[in-house]
Design an enzyme around this catalytic site. Sequence first.
Site, PDB file in Angstrom:
ATOM      1  N   ASP A  96      22.926  52.881  93.535  1.00 32.45           N
ATOM      2  CA  ASP A  96      22.939  52.914  94.999  1.00 32.45           C
ATOM      3  C   ASP A  96      22.271  51.662  95.547  1.00 32.45           C
ATOM      4  O   ASP A  96      21.607  50.910  94.830  1.00 32.45           O
ATOM      5  CB  ASP A  96      22.330  54.201  95.561  1.00 32.45           C
ATOM      6  N   ASN A 115      21.019  50.272 108.144  1.00 37.58           N
ATOM      7  CA  ASN A 115      21.576  50.990 109.294  1.00 37.58           C
ATOM      8  C   ASN A 115      20.645  50.927 110.502  1.00 37.58           C
ATOM      9  O   ASN A 115      21.085  50.753 111.645  1.00 37.58           O
ATOM     10  CB  ASN A 115      21.837  52.456 108.931  1.00 37.58           C
ATOM     11  N   ASP A 171      28.483  50.059 107.156  1.00 38.25           N
ATOM     12  CA  ASP A 171      29.803  50.313 106.570  1.00 38.25           C
ATOM     13  C   ASP A 171      30.355  49.060 105.893  1.00 38.25           C
ATOM     14  O   ASP A 171      30.978  49.141 104.824  1.00 38.25           O
ATOM     15  CB  ASP A 171      30.780  50.783 107.648  1.00 38.25           C
ATOM     16  N   GLU A 221      25.320  56.050 100.139  1.00 37.58           N
ATOM     17  CA  GLU A 221      25.308  54.711  99.526  1.00 37.58           C
ATOM     18  C   GLU A 221      25.260  54.787  98.011  1.00 37.58           C
ATOM     19  O   GLU A 221      24.962  53.802  97.338  1.00 37.58           O
ATOM     20  CB  GLU A 221      24.103  53.907 100.047  1.00 37.58           C
TER      21      GLU A 221
END
Length: 764
Positions: free
Chosen positions: A460, A468, A477, A503
């Site tokens: 990840d 974010n 994204d 993620e």
Amino acid sequence: MTYPADSLPIHAITPTNSAASPAGIELTGSTLLDMGGNIAGMPTAAQRPRVDLPRDLQDQLIQSRLGIAASLFIALRCKHAETATHSIRVALYCSAWANVRKFNEADRVSLEIAALLHDVGKIGLPEQILTKPNRLTNEERAIVNRHRLMGVEILSTSCASFKVLEIVSNAPSWYDGSRMKFGVSGDQLPLGSRMIAIADAYDAMTTPQVYRPAMSHDRAIRELYDFAGTQFDPTLIEEFASIPTFNPQEFYESTAKNWLVDLQPKTVDSCWQLQRGGSSTNQTPTVLFQQRLLDNMYDAVIFLDTSLQVTFWNRGSERLTGIPATSILQRLYSADLLQMRDERGIAITAVDCPVLFALKSRVQSMRRMQIRGRNGIEMPVNVHTIPVVDNESNLFGAALLLHDATGEVSLEEQCQDWQARATLDPLTKLANRAEFDRGIQALVVEHVEKHQPCSLIICDIDRFKSVNDNYGHQVGDEVLICFAQVLQSQVPPGCIAARYGGEEFVVLCGETNAANAVALADRIRIAIAQVPQTGMGGKSVTSSFGVTELQPGDSPEIMLRRADRALYMAKESGRNKVIQLGIGLTEPVDERKKKRWWQWGFGKAEAAFKRTLQTSVPLPMTIEKLRGFIADYQADVLSTDEQHIKLEVTSSGDMLRRKSDRPETLILDLNFSEETHVVEDESNGNRSNKVTQIVVTATPKRSRNRRREATEESAKQMLASVRAYLMADEVEEKAPKAKQPPAAAANKSKFPNRGNVTRAQLRE
């Protein structure tokens, strides 16, 4: 005080009514705490990254470290590039180890030079031995053993450092003095020689060969422990095994700093006349396009020179034949290598070999033939052989193209078919979680039945929440899409890449062992860190990886938990790392042992089995592995004391014989002890060898005669899993014999099972 899940002694595992947590459990005792303290919080189970540097960087490092003696190393590389690359890795391992030991500069430089040139004597070995694609005979091995003496002879004519010569000349000596008698043994051997011997063997075991795959880190460490006190210094093995894992990129940078920036010319001048410089070559765009095209072709592409040496072996060749490029490049090609046969199934001779025909006639050909493909399966292929001739009719070699003609659908093609049916993650266009869950179920069952390696990577993006929060979800994204694209570009054919959620991403690698999966994960980690993110102002993101290999008794759920635990360790130890857990598959139990498996059987005592396991790994590390078993199986700890633990474990789904069967709950009783085996040696006297012994007893929680067969199967699989986690071998029970006089009994030597690797493999 809490510790990571893999670092507590037995009695520190508190009995609970719920599953053991990977995050840590409170300590309740202290008897074994001192024994386990040296591993507390240390991610020793991680697979160390492979150190394969670009050629131009290799040239700069070698030139700066060896000066004028760099010509010796270049000569070795021209003779056998694989040995030269191996020597660089050994030198970098020793350099990092010397920094941990806080060597002074002069001692560290001597160790690094000796490690770089410890195999220089291979310049004098016959070509047919260096490039042989299978195991050596005893006669050939005896010739190889003499290359150390040739290396000392070569160095003695130009090396002014007695310390370097002493390290190189003693590097092949065994710690107990039983091999290549040098007149010294034990701690009398130079420290550098003992360090190189361990690093040399570790790299040899974790590097793939044509005749065997690379070992996982855990299995290689166990093999080192198996030969502690005989081939290797036992104290140094413990030290090497406990060196914390490191970030590969930071490792490269720190090594380059030591060798290129902080290098004191006077120190190296004491060994050689220093020469600065080094050349590098840049690929043109055309060459780069050609390289990428060849690397990503589904068909096998092989380049051979006029002497039949393999100069290129693309990923398609690895997929088709199962032979990695690192173990075949610069070796001699023959039709026997692929067990090539004609359309009628008759073995190809030199007269019929399409490669020899192309080199002799300079005419290309295309034929339908059969080869022994991956996993030893006969498969039809279209063989296209093209002679390579320039405009002046000079012959340079031949190109061999192999196309799979079976029409079978590969794992990658199945994944593409799933994509065509809209079963992809809508954002990243990777397989979604549902498709991955179906794929891992099918693949694990298939690989368990065929006893083939299969690896899982979980990864990840580090600190993705801050992306974010600071840049917005749209940029987040974009980062996810970029990560997926990098993943797709690095994952080879035969693997499934999927978005697992948020993620977090997963990669399932069929027919791939842990060592190759770690190398793949590290390539992905480096690649994503080098991509600037436009939405983040050109900054890049890093990622962490957990890797594991299928091992006996595993189910998809157990594999996922173990890989997730490795990912947790990677994040806890600093992020932007690759951590690998698990020893992988072991050799199948032979038929003789299968027949004796249930000699205790079920009876009134209701014992499913009682077996004695033994490992050369120290007790603290064995307890560390037990912690992993408890966490991954979510076992309940019923009771524990100084040397004993009782667990309640429910079998995984893959242990069930039929879908209608319910999971079996077993009570596992494990008793641990350390034993010292005394072995007599006529030349060196007695020596002692410590082993950890585990007596495992299992009983079903509920006794039901009508389910006896299912319970036996679950118990059998559970024992296999315990053996794999504890890196142990089964001690064969012997029938009782008549009592012997004390003197006769004392002469008996006990050895732990040596595993699956011979001494010869450790030395290669």
